[in-house]
Design an enzyme around this catalytic site. Structure first.
Site, PDB file in Angstrom:
ATOM      1  N   CYS A  10       0.643  -1.079  -0.179  1.00 59.64           N
ATOM      2  CA  CYS A  10      -0.050   0.041   0.038  1.00 59.64           C
ATOM      3  C   CYS A  10       0.849   1.095   0.112  1.00 59.64           C
ATOM      4  O   CYS A  10       2.116   1.314  -0.435  1.00 59.64           O
ATOM      5  CB  CYS A  10      -0.827  -0.013   1.152  1.00 59.64           C
ATOM      6  SG  CYS A  10      -0.107   0.009   2.804  1.00 59.64           S
TER       7      CYS A  10
ATOM      8  N   HIS B  65      -3.115  10.437   6.463  1.00 60.13           N
ATOM      9  CA  HIS B  65      -3.816   9.084   6.603  1.00 60.13           C
ATOM     10  C   HIS B  65      -4.952   8.842   7.360  1.00 60.13           C
ATOM     11  O   HIS B  65      -4.807   9.060   8.750  1.00 60.13           O
ATOM     12  CB  HIS B  65      -2.571   8.244   6.889  1.00 60.13           C
ATOM     13  CG  HIS B  65      -2.888   6.482   6.724  1.00 60.13           C
ATOM     14  ND1 HIS B  65      -3.920   5.841   7.328  1.00 60.13           N
ATOM     15  CD2 HIS B  65      -2.233   5.695   5.873  1.00 60.13           C
ATOM     16  CE1 HIS B  65      -3.874   4.700   6.964  1.00 60.13           C
ATOM     17  NE2 HIS B  65      -2.867   4.497   6.065  1.00 60.13           N
TER      18      HIS B  65
END
Length: 638
Positions: free
Chosen positions: A26, A560
């Site tokens: 990711c 994030h």
């Protein structure tokens, strides 16, 4: 490979490749699914150079790498012999429109050969220039050797594309090369026009096709596959599917040679029998249709041919026009059809020049100058496949400008009087036997206008920075952009309403340790993420849980949303910006459903970090609560 040793060490310390069920990546980490996590040497991995830390979450063994994780992932796949899967983020992304998927496939197929494609184009162009200047004799050995160097890749282009296309489609690359080798096999190509055909199909129609050979009684309509693109890509697509089918049903003991044998025996004849005729008839139809349109209106014909020439080349349809041009030269001493395509290479050069001025992507900038030179010399493949087509808008603006140029050529009545080259080397072919007239003058005017128009349109409306991530290699496209300018002091404001938290106390040790960047953590109380600075979206992953922004002053900021929310696979996240977009401070970037994320069992705590923190002295706000536009982090450039 740059990270091969690191990859070997990681594989060894996760228990060896036999302990790995799967691996994806990711934004910052490799995500392993291991058969037995107890076999992994976690402490060794944590202390390994190139590894930030190790985490265990959601049934995954996560090795945190940082922004260069795509490079490490590729090395791990190569060293371990694992199946090359897409990242988790990529797997969950939108497929996009059919055209976008086509562009992505073409870009992925051409990316590995871009550097040699540009180099070959440069050699071809300069070789033609040396002949035009009288420095070389086109019958001499020096010219022939240089021509072989420059033209070799283009002539055998299907073989190179067979390799890269099969990799893209998940087949065996060398199988693609063999298929392409059969398509450009000299003995078969040499049959075309070499003698009397066995018979002619559809005689007297636009689809009239001489047949020189048969395959088990089935007529094979031969065409020239050298320098073609689409036929081998289509063949590779079906070959990869067929290979996988045979791999499932053929016994392992004979699979190594039986699978490729049956794949070749089916795909190659089908390509000759089906793809060849379709391409041949389409090109013949195009040729006849163009002549009809030219008789109707040279201006319309010029706009049509100029605007679509690069598309015709891409699909191999241009071969239907070349015989018409040759016949015109032989029968009347001049040809207007091939003259109408003159502007396309200059329009492409203008568009790429605008890209070179606007882009901040080092790879794109490096490729642009030689691609411009090649285009001016009439070699358009490097610029088209390497830059304009992946960026989309420059390609469209090239077509528009070339269409206008073609219309002007039709208006001026430009004709070619000899079968000349392309680009600047086509200019002498417009000189009439009676001297210079509007045929030549009109061609020069059209080329200049087409080039300038393509430049202006691309420079002003090309969306270069929005799309430039797709013009890089796959690894570069997955990484946040790196600022190439000296950073300046600035402030980062809060991207949403929320409660402040200490970054060092959050559950994700990779963020808590500061290894991925220095900053703060916020617990959002409203599901809207706003831009904390003005700048460019340098990374937005299809799962939309994380976004990177490079500010106008050079700060690289990563946000994030939540902890391990990549596992939501994009659920509960709605993006309002795309990678490469120019955004202003306070602009809505992502909406998310905080309650749904929590109900799914995920923390909503959001790190807001500066990844190039080593260039700053950071001061975080002391406030307990923040709202949009409140000071979050003050950055003072060192």
């Amino acid at each position: 490979m740059k990270y091969s040793q690191l990859a070997k060490d990681i594989i060894a310390n996760v228990g060896g490749k036999e302990n790995v069920k799967s691996v994806v990546h990711c934004i910052t980490r490799l995500r392993f699914k291991l058969k037995d996590e107890s076999k992994a040497n976690t402490d060794v991995l944590k202390n390994m150079d190139g590894v930030v830390t190790v985490m265990k979450s959601g049934g995954q063994y996560q090795v945190v790498i940082g922004n260069h994780v795509p490079d490490v992932y590729k090395a791990v796949v190569a060293e371990g012999g694992f199946e090359a899967a897409k990242s988790e983020d990529e797997d969950t992304g939108e497929k996009g429109s059919l055209f976008n998927r086509f562009i992505e496939i073409i870009s992925g197929i051409f990316t590995p050969i871009l550097s040699v494609l540009v180099a070959s184009g440069m050699i071809k162009g300069f070789n033609a220039l040396f002949v035009a200047l009288g420095w070389l004799d086109d019958q001499g050995g020096t010219y022939q050797v240089l021509n072989a160097i420059g033209d070799g890749l283009f002539y055998f282009l299907p073989i190179f594309l067979g390799y890269t296309a099969m990799k893209i489609f998940g087949g065996t690359p060398f199988l693609g090369m063999v298929i392409a080798s059969a398509l450009v096999y000299p003995d078969l190509e040499g049959l075309i026009g070499a003698g009397e055909p066995l018979y002619t199909l559809f005689a007297g129609t636009v689809f009239e096709s001489p047949v020189y050979i048969e395959f088990f009684g089935i007529p094979v309509i031969l065409m020239t596959y050298s320098m073609s693109v689409i036929p081998i890509i289509i063949s590779a697509f079906f070959a990869a599917k067929l290979e996988k089918f045979f791999a499932k049903i053929v016994p392992d003991v004979v699979k190594t040679f039986i699978v490729p044998m049956f794949t070749l025996l089916i795909i190659v004849p089908l390509t000759f029998i089906i793809i060849g005729p379709i391409a041949t008839w389409a090109s013949q139809l195009l040729g006849q249709g163009t002549v009809w349109v030219y008789d109707l209106s040279p201006i319309i014909a010029g706009a049509f041919l100029g605007g679509f020439w690069l598309v015709f080349v891409m699909f191999g349809l241009h071969w239907g026009l070349v015989p018409i041009g040759i016949n015109n030269f032989a029968s009347q001493g001049w040809d207007p059809i091939l003259a109408l395509i003159f502007v396309h290479s200059f329009a492409l050069a203008g568009a790429i020049f605008a890209v070179w001025l606007r882009t901040k992507n080092k790879n794109t900038k490096t490729l642009s100058i030689p691609a411009i030179i090649s285009a001016i010399f009439g070699v358009t493949e490097p610029g088209m496949y390497g830059i304009a087509l992946p960026l989309k808008r420059p390609f469209f603006f090239t077509l528009i400008s070339s269409a206008l140029g073609g219309a002007m050529l039709g208006f001026f009545g430009t004709k070619g009087y000899v079968m000349g080259g392309l680009g600047v080397f086509q200019i002498p072919s417009f000189i009439s036997p009676e001297g210079i007239d509007m045929s030549l003058i009109g061609a020069i005017i059209a080329a200049i206008i087409g080039m300038v128009l393509a430049f202006v349109l691309t420079y002003l409306f090309g969306g270069i920075r929005k799309a430039e991530g797709t013009a890089t290699t796959t690894e570069e496209a997955n990484e946040p952009a790196v600022s190439t300018t000296k950073v300046k002091s600035e402030v980062v404001v809060s991207p949403f309403y929320g409660q402040m938290k200490n970054l060092a106390e959050i559950e994700d040790t990779a963020f808590a340790s500061g290894a991925l960047g220095k900053g703060v953590a916020v617990e959002p109380t409203e599901g809207k993420l706003l831009a904390p600075v003005s700048g460019t979206v340098s990374a937005l992953f299809p799962s939309n849980h994380a976004i990177g922004i490079t500010s106008d002053e050079g700060a690289e900021i990563l946000i994030h949303v939540g902890m391990d929310t990549v596992q939501l696979e994009g659920k509960h996240f709605t993006p309002h910006a795309q990678q490469g977009d120019r955004v202003e401070r306070g602009q809505l970037l992502i909406e998310f459903d905080g309650n749904a994320i929590k109900e799914a069992g995920f923390e909503l705590t959001t790190p807001v970090v500066v990844t190039n923190h080593d260039q700053y002295e950071l001061t975080a706000t002391s406030a307990q609560e923040v709202k949009p536009e409140d000071l979050l982090i003050e950055l003072r450039a060192k």
